[in-house]
Design a protein around this motif. Structure first.
Motif, PDB file in Angstrom:
ATOM      1  N   ARG A  65       0.750  -1.252  -0.114  1.00 38.10           N
ATOM      2  CA  ARG A  65       0.029   0.092  -0.166  1.00 38.10           C
ATOM      3  C   ARG A  65       0.967   1.249   0.017  1.00 38.10           C
ATOM      4  NH1 ARG A  65      -4.347  -2.205   4.452  1.00 38.10           N
ATOM      5  NH2 ARG A  65      -5.949  -2.846   2.989  1.00 38.10           N
ATOM      6  N   LEU A 276     -13.448   1.828   2.209  1.00 37.79           N
ATOM      7  CA  LEU A 276     -13.116   2.742   2.964  1.00 37.79           C
ATOM      8  C   LEU A 276     -14.538   3.159   3.692  1.00 37.79           C
ATOM      9  CD1 LEU A 276     -10.744   5.147   1.298  1.00 37.79           C
ATOM     10  CD2 LEU A 276     -10.066   3.589   3.028  1.00 37.79           C
ATOM     11  N   LEU A 279     -15.488   0.034   6.109  1.00 39.21           N
ATOM     12  CA  LEU A 279     -14.646   0.203   7.309  1.00 39.21           C
ATOM     13  C   LEU A 279     -15.210   1.292   8.153  1.00 39.21           C
ATOM     14  CD1 LEU A 279     -11.035  -0.046   6.059  1.00 39.21           C
ATOM     15  CD2 LEU A 279     -12.359  -1.601   7.488  1.00 39.21           C
ATOM     16  N   TYR A 342      -7.990   0.950   8.282  1.00 40.56           N
ATOM     17  CA  TYR A 342      -7.834   0.659   6.970  1.00 40.56           C
ATOM     18  C   TYR A 342      -6.123  -0.157   7.083  1.00 40.56           C
ATOM     19  CZ  TYR A 342      -5.598   1.199   2.370  1.00 40.56           C
ATOM     20  OH  TYR A 342      -4.818   0.862   0.939  1.00 40.56           O
TER      21      TYR A 342
END
Length: 366
Positions: A65, A276, A279, A342
């Motif tokens: 990431r 996102l 989450l 995340y």
């Protein structure tokens, strides 16, 4: 999840805001980030553009990431030294002259000196100019009144000031008892402060993120090419952390983390953006999904440069963007919580829908 260290974030943000860092002159802010991360025992790398990268090794080292925030800010350069000793400017970044009318500033000379001044329209005095209220604020009418006893171009040059010198805007920082932070350059130093302290929390706790994650602090975002190069080949997900733009027609606010679905570059990656959102819903994080019609980010710059990544954008809601900005400590906390969640969670297999992936995890927990 890591607890939100409000006082640490506050101190880091105030320190960062006090460092002049217009695009092209952001090395002091990068130095600050480098020193802070180095104090944690973390190894950092600078690229040729001057940006800074630090990496946290994750449980999954196959798919990496990339998370960015930018330390560079709006500013200006000396365009001309006028015969009367005042300075004409050229903009760095996208702002309106109205937003810096009356702003205090500093001129940074090539020989290391700094001179204070004020940005004003040439017809500011209502006692002298009949059009003081109506004079357009433009490249031609705005100027810097230097705090120097210098009334000619020659006298100004004797102070080391030259065409091409950088001009920074004073941040005018205030943290209110009601939890608001008011200052210039919350774009994007609010996100930078959150990321620095989140990296510190991982380093101190010894927890490993779900994926090996590169954090990149860019220094050319305001002119469109901050984090569009030197991206490691194993990076699959690219998340820009930048301010959420607020105003009429927007859904965001100063108390939430904004998640951008689309900006001037087009839609962000559906799967990563939806991840996102899910989450945030799963962890009861206050958030708003929004669209920014006059906005671009490091993530959109990376995709435009041809990088094969899933890209997304989130960050604290900031009022009066590219002017005298304001956000709230709650927006910083919600941004922290979303980033923390995340980092600790893997994106479901992209061959299935993100919604299905969450449903499967929820069923497994039940």
């Amino acid at each position: 999840m890591h607890a939100f260290p409000e006082e640490r974030v506050k101190m880091t943000l105030v320190d960062l805001l006090a460092i002049p860092s217009p695009t092209g002159y952001a090395h002091r802010a990068v130095d600050f980030v480098e020193k802070r991360l180095g104090s944690l025992g973390l190894e950092t790398v600078r690229d040729n553009k001057g940006g800074l990268r630090v990496t946290l090794n994750g449980k999954n080292d196959r798919h990496h990431r990339y998370i960015t925030a930018h330390v560079d800010t709006l500013g200006a350069m000396v365009k001309e030294i006028k015969p009367d000793g005042r300075l004409k400017l050229t903009k760095i970044g996208g702002f309106g002259w109205f937003s810096v009318d009356g702003a205090y500033c500093r001129v940074h000379t090539r020989d290391g000196r700094e001179h204070s001044g004020t940005i004003l329209a040439s017809h500011t005095s209502v006692h002298v100019y009949h059009d003081a209220e109506k004079q357009p604020r433009s490249d031609e009418t705005m100027e810097v009144r230097l705090d120097l006893a210098a009334n000619s171009a020659e006298e100004v040059r004797k102070q080391g000031i030259r065409v091409g010198d950088f001009v920074s805007f004073e941040p005018m920082i205030e943290w209110t008892e009601t939890g608001f932070i008011k200052a210039r350059h919350l774009d994007d130093k609010a996100a930078v402060a959150v990321l620095i302290e989140l990296i510190a929390a991982f380093a101190k706790s010894g927890r490993r993120p779900a994926h090996t994650t590169h954090f990149y602090f860019s220094c050319y975002e305001e002119v469109g090419f901050g984090a569009n190069s030197a991206i490691p080949p194993d990076v699959r997900e690219f998340l820009a952390v930048d301010m959420g733009a607020l105003g009429s027609g927007q859904t965001g606010d100063e108390f939430s983390v904004s998640i951008c679905a689309k900006d001037s570059s087009g839609p962000y990656h559906y799967g990563l953006t939806q991840f996102l959102v899910r989450l945030a819903e799963e962890h009861d994080i206050r958030h708003q999904v929004d669209i920014y019609p006059r906005y671009g980010s490091d993530a959109s710059a990376a995709v435009r440069a041809g990088h094969d990544v899933m890209h997304a954008l989130c960050g604290p809601g900031v009022d009066a963007s590219h002017a005298y900005e304001r956000t709230h400590r709650d927006a910083l906390e919600q941004t922290w919580r979303l980033l923390d969640a995340y980092l600790m969670t893997s994106l479901p297999d992209t061959r299935e829908s993100v919604n299905d992936g969450f449903a499967q995890r929820t069923a497994a927990r039940a």
